[in-house]
Enzyme design. Structure first.
Site, PDB file in Angstrom:
ATOM      1  N   CYS A   7       0.829  -1.205   0.000  1.00 57.56           N
ATOM      2  CA  CYS A   7       0.000   0.000   0.000  1.00 57.56           C
ATOM      3  C   CYS A   7       0.870   1.264   0.000  1.00 57.56           C
ATOM      4  O   CYS A   7       1.487   1.581  -0.996  1.00 57.56           O
ATOM      5  CB  CYS A   7      -0.969  -0.036   1.170  1.00 57.56           C
ATOM      6  SG  CYS A   7      -2.378   1.086   0.962  1.00 57.56           S
TER       7      CYS A   7
ATOM      8  N   HIS B   8      -3.817  -5.107   0.004  1.00 59.15           N
ATOM      9  CA  HIS B   8      -3.451  -5.714   1.288  1.00 59.15           C
ATOM     10  C   HIS B   8      -3.512  -7.241   1.221  1.00 59.15           C
ATOM     11  O   HIS B   8      -4.577  -7.838   1.429  1.00 59.15           O
ATOM     12  CB  HIS B   8      -4.401  -5.220   2.386  1.00 59.15           C
ATOM     13  CG  HIS B   8      -4.164  -3.795   2.766  1.00 59.15           C
ATOM     14  ND1 HIS B   8      -3.333  -3.423   3.803  1.00 59.15           N
ATOM     15  CD2 HIS B   8      -4.633  -2.645   2.228  1.00 59.15           C
ATOM     16  CE1 HIS B   8      -3.310  -2.107   3.895  1.00 59.15           C
ATOM     17  NE2 HIS B   8      -4.090  -1.609   2.944  1.00 59.15           N
TER      18      HIS B   8
ATOM     19  N   GLU C 245      -2.477  -9.273   3.353  1.00 57.03           N
ATOM     20  CA  GLU C 245      -2.788  -9.829   4.676  1.00 57.03           C
ATOM     21  C   GLU C 245      -4.282  -9.796   4.958  1.00 57.03           C
ATOM     22  O   GLU C 245      -4.747 -10.337   5.966  1.00 57.03           O
ATOM     23  CB  GLU C 245      -2.029  -9.052   5.758  1.00 57.03           C
ATOM     24  CG  GLU C 245      -2.674  -7.781   6.238  1.00 57.03           C
ATOM     25  CD  GLU C 245      -2.571  -6.626   5.257  1.00 57.03           C
ATOM     26  OE1 GLU C 245      -3.200  -5.584   5.516  1.00 57.03           O
ATOM     27  OE2 GLU C 245      -1.880  -6.739   4.219  1.00 57.03           O
TER      28      GLU C 245
END
Length: 372
Positions: A251, A336, A338
């Site tokens: 990001c 993202h 994750e």
């Protein structure tokens, strides 16, 4: 929303629009950039994502708060939003993990909320005009005075507000990774620990020499809030790290790598914030549904003349979603992997980082420029 009589709340925008609803959470006044998130769930992760520092977040899904809050869905030590806007909030929390209601959570953390407004109209307004500054208030302050508050200089130090003040370690037996915290979500650390990494988290202002003193196998550049150009200290650190250690950026980390390599970043009209953004990996043709939260992007035209190669694009608008360095072991994505909240389609990018670190350590890594 039965129960006690509630105070009136107003959301006053810089374009003169006023939305009137009911108050929930904390009382008072709060100024922020009004944005929207399209996720159906994951409001607690949104509230605690440091990338929302300085923003008033509107949830487009019409019912928020029905599963309460819990101890597992936080992404940082505390919420970072300036205000919360919903169509309807649930006074009842119904989930086996819940430890309380969303309203109690907001009140305890001093975050005002407004409910009962037309969030669809507000979202369409933001999509047309772009993100707007706004004041969320439960006070009787005249609109003219609130509009004057919106003329004050905007914060430029969000990263410094949310980064860790000190170095800390999350021990592991495997590869040592220094994670530069620009507003890092806990999910990033969890993903590294799940792969056995020995994680050293350092403040955003850490120098390249201080990073390398840990003798890391790799460096993780986290997500974070604000305009990447407001972090020249981080850009210079990254510029000095490239080529000396494998780097993976997420990001804001992508934007900082781009700036360090001579590309440009620009503010988007309303950004990408949600959990259903399709991204194409140009290397494989595979489409992943991704979780995103950013208001700036890399100008694709500025990549010409740099050592950065475009590897991922957004299928909705064609924006830059991934880059790879052609001469140094470094890559980054705008979304993202994750998740938290969101799908884990891109979780394998952490494995790609592990493989990159191993290849460099074992002398097997070949620069993309030479491989071609």
């Amino acid at each position: 929303m039965a129960g006690q009589k509630r105070k009136t709340a107003r959301l006053v925008l810089e374009n003169g629009e006023v939305f009137t609803g009911i108050s929930f959470g904390a009382e008072g006044e709060s100024v922020g950039e009004v944005v929207f998130n399209t996720g159906m769930t994951g409001y607690q992760e949104v509230l605690t994502d440091p990338s929302y520092c300085g923003q008033i977040v509107t949830m487009t899904y019409p019912l928020i708060g029905n599963y309460g809050v819990n101890v597992d869905d936080v992404e940082s030590r505390q919420p970072h939003v300036r205000g919360f806007v919903v169509r309807e909030f649930s006074e009842i929390d119904s989930h086996f993990q819940s430890i309380g209601t969303l309203e109690t959570y907001l009140a305890r953390n001093g975050i005002p909320g407004i409910a009962g407004i037309d969030t669809r109209r507000l979202t369409k307004m933001i999509r047309v005009h772009g993100t707007l500054r706004g004041v969320l208030t439960t006070e009787d302050t005249p609109v003219e005075a609130l509009m004057e508050r919106l003329q004050a200089p905007w914060m430029r130090d969000q990263i410094l507000r949310v980064t860790t003040p000190t170095v800390y370690r999350c021990p592991g037996e495997g590869r040592r990774v220094v994670a530069m915290d620009f507003g890092m979500k806990s999910g990033v650390i969890r993903s590294l620990l799940a792969r056995g990494c020995d994680v050293i988290v350092v403040p955003a202002t850490t120098t390249a020499e201080e990073v390398l003193a840990w003798r890391p196998h790799g460096v993780m550049l986290s997500n974070g809030p604000g305009d990447p150009e407001d972090a020249p200290y981080a850009i210079e650190t990254i510029r000095q790290l490239l080529g000396r250690v494998p780097v993976f950026g997420i990001c804001l980390g992508l934007q900082l790598i781009a700036l360090a390599c001579g590309a440009r970043t620009v503010k988007m009209r309303f950004g990408h914030r949600g959990v259903n953004h399709p991204v194409k990996d140009l290397r494989t043709g595979r489409i992943a549904i991704t979780s995103q939260n950013h208001g700036y992007m890399v100008d694709p035209e500025s990549l010409s003349g740099t050592d950065l190669e475009l590897t991922h694009i957004n299928q909705n608008d064609g924006t830059v979603e991934g880059l790879y360095h052609r001469r140094f072991p470094a890559f980054c994505v705008q979304y993202h992997p994750e998740a938290r909240p969101g799908p884990d389609d891109s979780d394998g990018l952490f494995d790609e980082f592990m493989q990159l670190m191993d290849a460099v350590q074992e002398g097997r890594w070949i620069p993309r420029a030479e491989a071609d």
